[in-house]
Design a protein around this motif. Sequence first.
Motif, mmCIF file in Angstrom:
data_model
loop_
_atom_site.group_PDB
_atom_site.id
_atom_site.type_symbol
_atom_site.label_atom_id
_atom_site.label_comp_id
_atom_site.label_asym_id
_atom_site.label_seq_id
_atom_site.Cartn_x
_atom_site.Cartn_y
_atom_site.Cartn_z
ATOM 1 N N LEU A 10 53.456 22.464 60.626
ATOM 2 C CA LEU A 10 53.174 22.814 59.233
ATOM 3 C C LEU A 10 53.737 24.201 58.926
ATOM 4 N N PRO A 11 54.653 24.279 57.979
ATOM 5 C CA PRO A 11 55.297 25.564 57.698
ATOM 6 C C PRO A 11 54.413 26.488 56.862
ATOM 7 N N THR A 12 54.820 27.717 56.797
ATOM 8 C CA THR A 12 54.205 28.714 55.922
ATOM 9 C C THR A 12 55.155 28.930 54.756
ATOM 10 N N PHE A 13 54.608 29.022 53.566
ATOM 11 C CA PHE A 13 55.402 29.294 52.373
ATOM 12 C C PHE A 13 54.907 30.582 51.743
ATOM 13 N N GLU A 14 55.835 31.319 51.169
ATOM 14 C CA GLU A 14 55.469 32.585 50.559
ATOM 15 C C GLU A 14 56.157 32.738 49.211
ATOM 16 N N THR A 15 55.381 33.188 48.234
ATOM 17 C CA THR A 15 55.932 33.542 46.925
ATOM 18 C C THR A 15 55.599 35.011 46.684
ATOM 19 N N GLU A 16 55.935 35.496 45.534
ATOM 20 C CA GLU A 16 55.638 36.889 45.212
ATOM 21 C C GLU A 16 54.134 37.170 45.252
ATOM 22 N N LEU A 18 51.614 34.612 46.360
ATOM 23 C CA LEU A 18 50.829 33.746 47.229
ATOM 24 C C LEU A 18 51.443 33.564 48.601
ATOM 25 N N LEU A 19 50.583 33.255 49.561
ATOM 26 C CA LEU A 19 50.993 32.853 50.890
ATOM 27 C C LEU A 19 50.272 31.544 51.180
ATOM 28 N N LEU A 20 51.005 30.493 51.497
ATOM 29 C CA LEU A 20 50.428 29.222 51.897
ATOM 30 C C LEU A 20 50.644 29.097 53.394
ATOM 31 N N ARG A 21 49.547 28.954 54.134
ATOM 32 C CA ARG A 21 49.621 28.912 55.590
ATOM 33 C C ARG A 21 48.495 28.059 56.140
ATOM 34 N N ILE A 77 45.415 28.984 50.807
ATOM 35 C CA ILE A 77 46.163 29.676 49.761
ATOM 36 C C ILE A 77 45.644 31.105 49.744
ATOM 37 N N VAL A 78 46.487 32.046 50.094
ATOM 38 C CA VAL A 78 46.071 33.445 50.169
ATOM 39 C C VAL A 78 46.676 34.195 48.996
ATOM 40 N N TYR A 79 45.818 34.838 48.239
ATOM 41 C CA TYR A 79 46.260 35.656 47.119
ATOM 42 C C TYR A 79 46.595 37.034 47.672
ATOM 43 N N LYS A 80 47.863 37.374 47.679
ATOM 44 C CA LYS A 80 48.321 38.603 48.325
ATOM 45 C C LYS A 80 47.625 39.856 47.796
ATOM 46 N N GLU A 81 47.429 39.933 46.499
ATOM 47 C CA GLU A 81 46.848 41.138 45.902
ATOM 48 C C GLU A 81 45.456 41.439 46.466
ATOM 49 N N SER A 82 44.639 40.412 46.635
ATOM 50 C CA SER A 82 43.273 40.607 47.115
ATOM 51 C C SER A 82 43.100 40.224 48.581
ATOM 52 N N GLU A 83 44.087 39.553 49.145
ATOM 53 C CA GLU A 83 44.021 39.007 50.502
ATOM 54 C C GLU A 83 42.899 37.991 50.651
ATOM 55 N N LYS A 84 42.457 37.428 49.544
ATOM 56 C CA LYS A 84 41.402 36.427 49.531
ATOM 57 C C LYS A 84 42.032 35.043 49.701
#
Length: 90
Positions: A10-16, A18-21, A77-84
């Motif tokens: 299962l890959p990890t995806f990253e946007t500006e 979000l991080l999907l992992r 789904i990780v919200y980069k700004e809050s790391e939540k």
Amino acid sequence: MKIEGHLKALPTFETERLLLRKVIRHDLDDVFEFSSDPEVANRMTWEKNDSKEETLSNFLHPTMDGYKDGQSGVWAIVYKESEKSSVPAR
């Protein structure tokens, strides 16, 4: 290749934003936060979680174990700004 082979890798995806992992143990507090909310659970296919141990044993451990044999395709789904982190409906 069977689906299990894809899920094991299962890959990890990253946007500006979000991080999907893959789900990890560190996600417990965030997953418990929404899993223990009766308003959320009422609209889902699972019951409200009453303890972090319940979230860990009924969701996190089975999900993480499922990655090993290709039986889990759940992303956090990780919200980069809050790391939540959040997890799509299970």
